[in-house]
Design a protein around this motif. Structure first.
Motif, PDB file in Angstrom:
ATOM      1  N   THR A 166       0.940  -1.202   0.041  1.00  0.00           N
ATOM      2  CA  THR A 166       0.099   0.033   0.029  1.00  0.00           C
ATOM      3  C   THR A 166       1.136   1.336  -0.065  1.00  0.00           C
ATOM      4  O   THR A 166       0.649   2.370  -0.629  1.00  0.00           O
ATOM      5  N   MET A 167       1.842   1.182   0.790  1.00  0.00           N
ATOM      6  CA  MET A 167       2.752   2.290   0.775  1.00  0.00           C
ATOM      7  C   MET A 167       3.490   2.655  -0.454  1.00  0.00           C
ATOM      8  O   MET A 167       3.610   3.724  -0.978  1.00  0.00           O
ATOM      9  N   LEU A 168       3.811   1.450  -0.960  1.00  0.00           N
ATOM     10  CA  LEU A 168       4.614   1.822  -2.375  1.00  0.00           C
ATOM     11  C   LEU A 168       3.688   2.339  -3.397  1.00  0.00           C
ATOM     12  O   LEU A 168       4.099   3.003  -4.335  1.00  0.00           O
ATOM     13  N   LEU A 169       2.511   1.818  -3.449  1.00  0.00           N
ATOM     14  CA  LEU A 169       1.552   2.207  -4.543  1.00  0.00           C
ATOM     15  C   LEU A 169       0.965   3.618  -4.342  1.00  0.00           C
ATOM     16  O   LEU A 169       0.922   4.357  -5.115  1.00  0.00           O
ATOM     17  N   LYS A 170       0.918   4.033  -2.924  1.00  0.00           N
ATOM     18  CA  LYS A 170       0.563   5.286  -2.652  1.00  0.00           C
ATOM     19  C   LYS A 170       1.431   6.264  -3.233  1.00  0.00           C
ATOM     20  O   LYS A 170       1.277   7.488  -3.472  1.00  0.00           O
ATOM     21  N   HIS A 171       2.851   5.885  -3.105  1.00  0.00           N
ATOM     22  CA  HIS A 171       3.887   7.030  -3.457  1.00  0.00           C
ATOM     23  C   HIS A 171       4.600   6.371  -4.755  1.00  0.00           C
ATOM     24  O   HIS A 171       6.003   6.305  -4.834  1.00  0.00           O
ATOM     25  N   GLN A 172       3.649   5.788  -5.729  1.00  0.00           N
ATOM     26  CA  GLN A 172       4.056   5.349  -6.739  1.00  0.00           C
ATOM     27  C   GLN A 172       5.408   6.045  -7.444  1.00  0.00           C
ATOM     28  O   GLN A 172       5.258   7.340  -7.831  1.00  0.00           O
ATOM     29  N   GLY A 173       6.400   5.507  -8.057  1.00  0.00           N
ATOM     30  CA  GLY A 173       7.369   6.132  -8.775  1.00  0.00           C
ATOM     31  C   GLY A 173       8.468   6.638  -7.781  1.00  0.00           C
ATOM     32  O   GLY A 173       9.536   7.139  -8.142  1.00  0.00           O
ATOM     33  N   GLN A 174       8.114   6.681  -6.368  1.00  0.00           N
ATOM     34  CA  GLN A 174       9.251   7.477  -5.408  1.00  0.00           C
ATOM     35  C   GLN A 174       9.817   6.348  -4.732  1.00  0.00           C
ATOM     36  O   GLN A 174       9.154   5.297  -4.187  1.00  0.00           O
ATOM     37  N   TYR A 175      11.279   6.451  -4.416  1.00  0.00           N
ATOM     38  CA  TYR A 175      12.102   5.311  -3.803  1.00  0.00           C
ATOM     39  C   TYR A 175      11.434   5.817  -2.310  1.00  0.00           C
ATOM     40  O   TYR A 175      11.569   6.819  -1.783  1.00  0.00           O
ATOM     41  N   ILE A 176      11.480   5.004  -1.442  1.00  0.00           N
ATOM     42  CA  ILE A 176      11.067   4.841   0.103  1.00  0.00           C
ATOM     43  C   ILE A 176      12.275   4.248   0.729  1.00  0.00           C
ATOM     44  O   ILE A 176      12.285   2.878   0.306  1.00  0.00           O
ATOM     45  N   SER A 177      12.919   4.672   1.528  1.00  0.00           N
ATOM     46  CA  SER A 177      14.081   4.065   2.232  1.00  0.00           C
ATOM     47  C   SER A 177      13.559   2.841   3.192  1.00  0.00           C
ATOM     48  O   SER A 177      12.374   2.959   3.603  1.00  0.00           O
ATOM     49  N   ARG A 178      14.454   1.941   3.313  1.00  0.00           N
ATOM     50  CA  ARG A 178      14.219   0.972   4.525  1.00  0.00           C
ATOM     51  C   ARG A 178      13.927   1.412   5.655  1.00  0.00           C
ATOM     52  O   ARG A 178      13.031   0.830   6.316  1.00  0.00           O
ATOM     53  N   GLU A 179      14.616   2.437   6.084  1.00  0.00           N
ATOM     54  CA  GLU A 179      14.417   3.034   7.483  1.00  0.00           C
ATOM     55  C   GLU A 179      12.858   3.372   7.591  1.00  0.00           C
ATOM     56  O   GLU A 179      12.255   3.574   8.647  1.00  0.00           O
ATOM     57  N   GLU A 180      12.395   4.139   6.525  1.00  0.00           N
ATOM     58  CA  GLU A 180      11.140   4.807   6.607  1.00  0.00           C
ATOM     59  C   GLU A 180      10.216   3.966   6.535  1.00  0.00           C
ATOM     60  O   GLU A 180       8.954   3.802   7.289  1.00  0.00           O
ATOM     61  N   ILE A 181      10.193   2.659   5.753  1.00  0.00           N
ATOM     62  CA  ILE A 181       9.542   1.555   5.761  1.00  0.00           C
ATOM     63  C   ILE A 181       9.334   0.937   7.166  1.00  0.00           C
ATOM     64  O   ILE A 181       8.084   0.501   7.616  1.00  0.00           O
ATOM     65  N   LYS A 214       7.793  -4.790 -10.805  1.00  0.00           N
ATOM     66  CA  LYS A 214       7.763  -3.458 -10.721  1.00  0.00           C
ATOM     67  C   LYS A 214       8.143  -3.043  -9.383  1.00  0.00           C
ATOM     68  O   LYS A 214       8.124  -1.656  -9.137  1.00  0.00           O
ATOM     69  N   ILE A 215       8.524  -3.801  -8.120  1.00  0.00           N
ATOM     70  CA  ILE A 215       9.060  -3.303  -7.196  1.00  0.00           C
ATOM     71  C   ILE A 215      10.306  -3.243  -7.235  1.00  0.00           C
ATOM     72  O   ILE A 215      11.160  -4.353  -7.338  1.00  0.00           O
ATOM     73  N   LYS A 216      11.085  -2.060  -7.641  1.00  0.00           N
ATOM     74  CA  LYS A 216      12.570  -1.922  -7.678  1.00  0.00           C
ATOM     75  C   LYS A 216      13.447  -1.600  -6.309  1.00  0.00           C
ATOM     76  O   LYS A 216      12.718  -0.743  -5.452  1.00  0.00           O
ATOM     77  N   GLY A 217      14.691  -2.001  -6.280  1.00  0.00           N
ATOM     78  CA  GLY A 217      15.173  -1.885  -5.129  1.00  0.00           C
ATOM     79  C   GLY A 217      16.508  -0.950  -5.990  1.00  0.00           C
ATOM     80  O   GLY A 217      17.084  -1.488  -6.806  1.00  0.00           O
ATOM     81  N   LYS A 218      16.993  -0.006  -5.074  1.00  0.00           N
ATOM     82  CA  LYS A 218      18.120   0.853  -5.350  1.00  0.00           C
ATOM     83  C   LYS A 218      19.017   0.964  -4.013  1.00  0.00           C
ATOM     84  O   LYS A 218      18.504   1.707  -3.217  1.00  0.00           O
ATOM     85  N   SER A 219      20.199   0.789  -4.213  1.00  0.00           N
ATOM     86  CA  SER A 219      21.184   0.784  -3.160  1.00  0.00           C
ATOM     87  C   SER A 219      21.149   2.163  -2.639  1.00  0.00           C
ATOM     88  O   SER A 219      21.456   3.127  -3.585  1.00  0.00           O
ATOM     89  N   GLY A 220      20.933   2.316  -1.320  1.00  0.00           N
ATOM     90  CA  GLY A 220      21.255   3.620  -0.800  1.00  0.00           C
ATOM     91  C   GLY A 220      19.793   4.323  -0.816  1.00  0.00           C
ATOM     92  O   GLY A 220      19.609   5.631  -0.343  1.00  0.00           O
ATOM     93  N   PHE A 221      18.853   4.084  -1.686  1.00  0.00           N
ATOM     94  CA  PHE A 221      17.615   4.806  -1.734  1.00  0.00           C
ATOM     95  C   PHE A 221      16.357   3.993  -1.407  1.00  0.00           C
ATOM     96  O   PHE A 221      15.508   4.712  -0.833  1.00  0.00           O
ATOM     97  N   GLY A 222      16.557   2.543  -1.390  1.00  0.00           N
ATOM     98  CA  GLY A 222      15.550   2.008  -0.795  1.00  0.00           C
ATOM     99  C   GLY A 222      14.353   1.221  -2.077  1.00  0.00           C
ATOM    100  O   GLY A 222      15.129   0.690  -2.854  1.00  0.00           O
ATOM    101  N   TYR A 223      13.185   1.256  -1.681  1.00  0.00           N
ATOM    102  CA  TYR A 223      12.135   0.538  -2.900  1.00  0.00           C
ATOM    103  C   TYR A 223      11.321   1.366  -3.413  1.00  0.00           C
ATOM    104  O   TYR A 223      10.899   2.309  -2.518  1.00  0.00           O
ATOM    105  N   ALA A 224      10.855   1.101  -4.555  1.00  0.00           N
ATOM    106  CA  ALA A 224       9.875   2.040  -5.229  1.00  0.00           C
ATOM    107  C   ALA A 224       8.906   1.175  -6.225  1.00  0.00           C
ATOM    108  O   ALA A 224       9.514   0.023  -6.665  1.00  0.00           O
ATOM    109  N   PHE A 225       7.704   1.221  -6.309  1.00  0.00           N
ATOM    110  CA  PHE A 225       6.975   0.748  -7.375  1.00  0.00           C
ATOM    111  C   PHE A 225       6.633   1.480  -8.636  1.00  0.00           C
ATOM    112  O   PHE A 225       6.095   2.823  -8.390  1.00  0.00           O
ATOM    113  N   LYS A 226       7.313   0.921  -9.497  1.00  0.00           N
ATOM    114  CA  LYS A 226       7.523   1.736 -10.841  1.00  0.00           C
ATOM    115  C   LYS A 226       7.540   0.821 -11.910  1.00  0.00           C
ATOM    116  O   LYS A 226       8.248  -0.218 -12.026  1.00  0.00           O
ATOM    117  N   ASN A 227       7.332   1.514 -13.216  1.00  0.00           N
ATOM    118  CA  ASN A 227       7.369   0.759 -14.411  1.00  0.00           C
ATOM    119  C   ASN A 227       8.740   0.702 -15.012  1.00  0.00           C
ATOM    120  O   ASN A 227       9.500   1.633 -14.925  1.00  0.00           O
TER     121      ASN A 227
END
Length: 227
Positions: A166-181, A214-227
């Motif tokens: 839900t969090m990833l879809l709500k902020h679709q396209g934006q990376y959310i850090s592991r700490e914030e999750i 579509k759940i992308k992980g990026k080192s130092g940035f976290g995770y995002a739901f994006k195409n």
């Protein structure tokens, strides 16, 4: 209208501990039911409970196996708090992997237990005021009914997986850090690591099939739901 009294199922083979929990939780305004084994607990209609306190090490069916059955076979999302003297990281991760919402180490104080119960129940009541649906293609997440569907087929997720999706879809396209999750999905008083996020993401990706890509992980940035 008054809120209904939360119903808690206590599952532990230590009868003295069950009596202590039953007395103190009743004093805090909870309605309690006790089972001294997983086998006994599984005879109840578990979907009638608001939360389950579940001992890990019991004779017969273990707490982990009972939780796994609740999530996979019965497909119930009732919150589960594990109670155990096992505190190794692998044991904690096992608890979350089988669908636990929280983990408390024995011996624990009643105040800590009550705080954890209230935190888990509070998370379950959040975002229920209005119908909110997030969609991505055939993937549909209904925040109000706590359901996830793909092509109208219900996908069974744990509470943590549901909240992360839900969090990833709500902020679709934006990376959310592991700490914030961690801060949003796990309560402040729960000791977990960023590895818990990775484990839940991995399970979530598998459960939602092609949409998991579509759940992308990026080192130092976290995770995002994006195409």
């Amino acid at each position: 209208m008054d809120n209904p009294i939360p119903k808690i199922l206590i599952v532990d083979d230590e009868k003295d501990l069950c009596e202590i929990l039953e007395f103190n939780l009743s004093s805090e305004g909870f309605q309690t039911t006790v089972a001294h084994s997983a086998e006994q607990a599984l005879k109840f209609s578990l979907d009638e409970f608001d939360l389950i306190l579940l001992d890990v090490m019991m004779g017969g069916i273990s707490g982990y196996k009972m939780a796994d059955r609740i999530r996979k076979e019965m497909q119930l999302s009732v919150p589960i708090i594990f109670m155990t003297a096992k505190t190794a990281e692998n044991d904690i991760l096992t608890g979350f992997n089988v669908g636990g919402d929280d983990y408390i180490s024995k011996p624990f104080s009643i105040k800590e237990m009550v705080a954890r119960i209230k935190a888990v129940l509070k998370r379950g009541r959040q975002e229920t005021g209005q119908v909110r649906v997030y969609k991505e293609g055939e993937l549909e997440v209904d925040v109000n009914s706590k359901t996830v569907k793909i092509e109208d087929k219900i996908i069974s997720l744990t509470r943590k997986e549901f909240e992360i999706l839900t969090m990833l879809l709500k902020h679709q396209g934006q990376y959310i850090s592991r700490e914030e999750i961690l801060n949003r999905v796990w309560s402040d008083d729960v000791i977990v690591t960023e590895r818990n996020v990775d484990v839940n993401i991995a399970r979530l990706r598998k459960k939602i099939g092609d949409y998991g890509n579509k759940i992308k992980g990026k080192s130092g940035f976290g995770y995002a739901f994006k195409n």
